[in-house]
Design an enzyme around this catalytic site. Structure first.
Site, PDB file in Angstrom:
ATOM      1  N   LYS A   1      58.529 -58.895  51.654  1.00 45.47           N
ATOM      2  CA  LYS A   1      58.079 -57.530  51.940  1.00 45.47           C
ATOM      3  C   LYS A   1      57.343 -57.002  50.716  1.00 45.47           C
ATOM      4  O   LYS A   1      57.954 -56.669  49.705  1.00 45.47           O
ATOM      5  CB  LYS A   1      59.253 -56.597  52.251  1.00 45.47           C
ATOM      6  CG  LYS A   1      58.782 -55.229  52.785  1.00 45.47           C
ATOM      7  CD  LYS A   1      59.738 -54.106  52.463  1.00 45.47           C
ATOM      8  CE  LYS A   1      59.477 -53.482  51.110  1.00 45.47           C
ATOM      9  NZ  LYS A   1      58.172 -52.759  51.004  1.00 45.47           N
TER      10      LYS A   1
ATOM     11  N   GLU B   1      64.452 -57.692  38.786  1.00 46.10           N
ATOM     12  CA  GLU B   1      63.624 -57.395  37.608  1.00 46.10           C
ATOM     13  C   GLU B   1      63.230 -55.935  37.726  1.00 46.10           C
ATOM     14  O   GLU B   1      62.470 -55.552  38.604  1.00 46.10           O
ATOM     15  CB  GLU B   1      62.397 -58.312  37.582  1.00 46.10           C
ATOM     16  CG  GLU B   1      61.805 -58.438  36.186  1.00 46.10           C
ATOM     17  CD  GLU B   1      60.636 -57.494  35.941  1.00 46.10           C
ATOM     18  OE1 GLU B   1      60.913 -56.322  35.617  1.00 46.10           O
ATOM     19  OE2 GLU B   1      59.488 -57.925  36.083  1.00 46.10           O
TER      20      GLU B   1
ATOM     21  N   CYS C   1      55.340 -53.470  33.843  1.00 41.26           N
ATOM     22  CA  CYS C   1      56.765 -53.379  33.495  1.00 41.26           C
ATOM     23  C   CYS C   1      57.007 -53.678  32.022  1.00 41.26           C
ATOM     24  O   CYS C   1      57.953 -53.158  31.418  1.00 41.26           O
ATOM     25  CB  CYS C   1      57.586 -54.309  34.377  1.00 41.26           C
ATOM     26  SG  CYS C   1      57.120 -56.053  34.264  1.00 41.26           S
TER      27      CYS C   1
ATOM     28  N   GLU D   1      61.153 -44.822  31.992  1.00 40.48           N
ATOM     29  CA  GLU D   1      59.922 -45.566  32.256  1.00 40.48           C
ATOM     30  C   GLU D   1      58.937 -44.676  33.017  1.00 40.48           C
ATOM     31  O   GLU D   1      59.266 -44.136  34.072  1.00 40.48           O
ATOM     32  CB  GLU D   1      60.243 -46.814  33.082  1.00 40.48           C
ATOM     33  CG  GLU D   1      59.077 -47.763  33.234  1.00 40.48           C
ATOM     34  CD  GLU D   1      59.469 -49.029  33.977  1.00 40.48           C
ATOM     35  OE1 GLU D   1      58.958 -50.097  33.610  1.00 40.48           O
ATOM     36  OE2 GLU D   1      60.272 -48.943  34.918  1.00 40.48           O
TER      37      GLU D   1
END
Length: 500
Positions: free
Chosen positions: A177, A252, A291, A394
């Site tokens: 997905k 992750e 990331c 983040e």
């Protein structure tokens, strides 16, 4: 308008069970340019059923390693063949420059070739010395089964390949997905797998939202492994959904990555230029939507003003625009939501005392920047401290924060003062210091005098809340395997434990 039938199960392209569709927005102008199927729970169930049947009754798990490797190599060749078209599609879908898209395609081809070579190089298992000539003991590896893969919007093609290539190399079947925001190159990759000869049902695709499709895949009783790349909040939900079934889970979940620069790394004009240039690349590639972005510059106090002044000057000259335009160095953010999120973080930093040195606003429209695009200027925030939200959370935008240190211990403490631990870098001319600091940094990847390169043969993943498990390298293949010990007694005899 590009219209695609984007749900793929049991070797057939389909629309959503509900008939619903979704418009895909070009972030450079905010306008829709494609329409895809908006899958739901029923589509996820059908895809899992297809993958389950292909694993339990199909030929792929028992296909010789040489044939699986050959298919992966054919996929790599097809990626090279279609490199320009895929790079252009990735640019329009995710907002990155076409050159970044080309690099992504090259890296994806490298990943498929690497895992093909890795499985070919393996032997028939690891012999175990049982201490007896009448015992044959061997440890072998088998595929996990049905793998559910949920990928992010920032590197849709690359992240898909990091999961699909090792899963197929190991003999698994899968359902993937992609992010509902950037699904198009994943659709293309599945089409290339089919063209390369992958049997029907082995790779299945459902486009749709995470809260329905992703949630169902995570909890589905016929899924054996869930591999997720994305944000921390969503990753926790995936792990919670998978827990009752005791599935294997690989996560992750991003990072808040330090780029530590010691003064001796800038002793010459050339080394100063290199460190500044690399700090720009660390923070602003793909508008910071990486990331592993080096979004925290941690610099020795004695060179802070000189370094930050030059960094800010160059940041202000980065050419923003549509990624397909010649000369553009940085594209838009992926969505209006991401643009507004970035603006909110910058506002909070300024309210908490940060000093704006560059950027901090939406740029004026231009020939390469349509008025409706999600552009934000590369932003440098000086005089930051560890209590600020922009230091701790983040952002996933083109925002670089600056902190300072005076001693090596202080630099290491700042670098490790994060709940994440994905990646970081240290810049110094002192080789012994470089090794010491790299050894003390609690991050899954540490670069010395560099930032961002990765190798398909080296593991990728993080410490702390950056996730669990690893992608790439031998460990990335092991994630998609179960380990089995086979103990054979060559001369069986009664044990006589019981008198009988």
């Amino acid at each position: 308008m590009l219209t695609r039938t984007t749900i793929y199960t049991d070797g057939t392209w389909r629309g959503a069970h509900s008939g619903e569709t979704r418009e895909i927005i070009d972030p450079a102008d905010g306008q829709p340019f494609a329409v895809v199927a908006e899958g739901g729970t029923a589509d996820a169930d059908a895809a899992v059923a297809s993958a389950r049947s292909a694993f339990d009754s199909g030929t792929w798990p028992g296909t010789p390693v040489s044939e699986r490797a050959a298919l992966l190599r054919r996929v790599a060749d097809l990626l090279v063949r279609d490199r320009e078209d895929i790079a252009l599609l990735e640019s329009r879908d995710a907002g990155k420059t076409v050159e970044e898209g080309r690099i992504d395609v090259d890296c994806v081809a490298d990943a498929f070739r690497y895992f093909a070579d890795l499985v070919l190089a393996e032997g028939g298992g690891r012999l175990v010395d049982a201490g007896s000539d009448t015992v044959h003991s061997v440890v072998v590896h088998e595929p996990v089964g049905v793998c559910a893969m949920i990928t992010p919007w920032n590197y849709p093609l690359l992240q898909a390949s990091w999961k699909i290539a090792p899963a197929l190399a190991a003999g698994n079947t899968l359902v993937i997905k992609p992010s509902e925001i950037t699904p198009l190159t994943t659709v293309t990759l599945i089409a290339l797998l089919t063209e390369a000869g992958l049997p029907a049902g082995v790779a299945n695709l459902v486009t749709g939202p995470g809260h329905t499709v992703g949630a169902r895949l995570s909890e589905h009783p016929d899924v054996d492994l869930v591999s997720f790349t994305g944000g921390l909040t969503s990753g926790v939900k995936v792990a919670q959904a998978a827990a009752p079934g005791v599935k294997k889970v690989a996560l992750e979940l991003g990072g808040k990555n330090p780029n530590v620069v010691f003064a001796d790394a800038c002793d010459t004009a050339q080394s100063f230029d290199t460190a500044v240039d690399q700090a720009l690349n660390a923070a602003f590639i793909h508008s910071g939507q990486v990331c592993s972005a080096g979004s925290r510059l941690i610099i020795e106090e004695s060179i802070r003003e000189r370094f930050v002044a030059e960094l800010s000057r160059r940041a202000g000259r980065i050419r923003l625009g549509r990624g397909t335009e010649k000369g553009v160095e940085c594209g838009p953010l992926v969505s209006r939501n991401q643009l507004e999120r970035t603006e909110e973080y910058v506002a909070s930093a300024l309210a908490e005392g940060a000093v704006l040195r560059s950027g901090g606003a939406r740029p004026e429209p231009s020939d390469t920047r349509p008025a409706g695009g999600y552009f934000y200027e590369p932003t440098v925030l000086d005089r930051c401290h560890r209590r600020m939200r922009v230091i701790r959370e983040e952002i996933f935008g083109p925002v670089l924060t600056v902190e300072t240190f005076r001693t090596e211990d202080e630099a290491v403490a700042l670098a490790n003062d994060t709940e994440y631990g994905l990646a970081g870098a240290v810049w110094t001319a002192d080789a012994a210091r470089a090794r010491r600091v790299a050894g003390r940094m609690r991050h899954g990847t540490v670069w010395i005098n560099d930032f961002h390169p990765y190798l398909p043969q080296a593991e990728w993943g993080g410490f702390g809340k950056s996730g669990v498990g690893r992608e790439l390298g031998p460990t990335g293949l092991a994630e998609y395997r179960e380990t089995k010990h086979i103990y054979q007694n060559l001369a069986p005899r009664p044990v006589r434990w019981f008198s009988g």
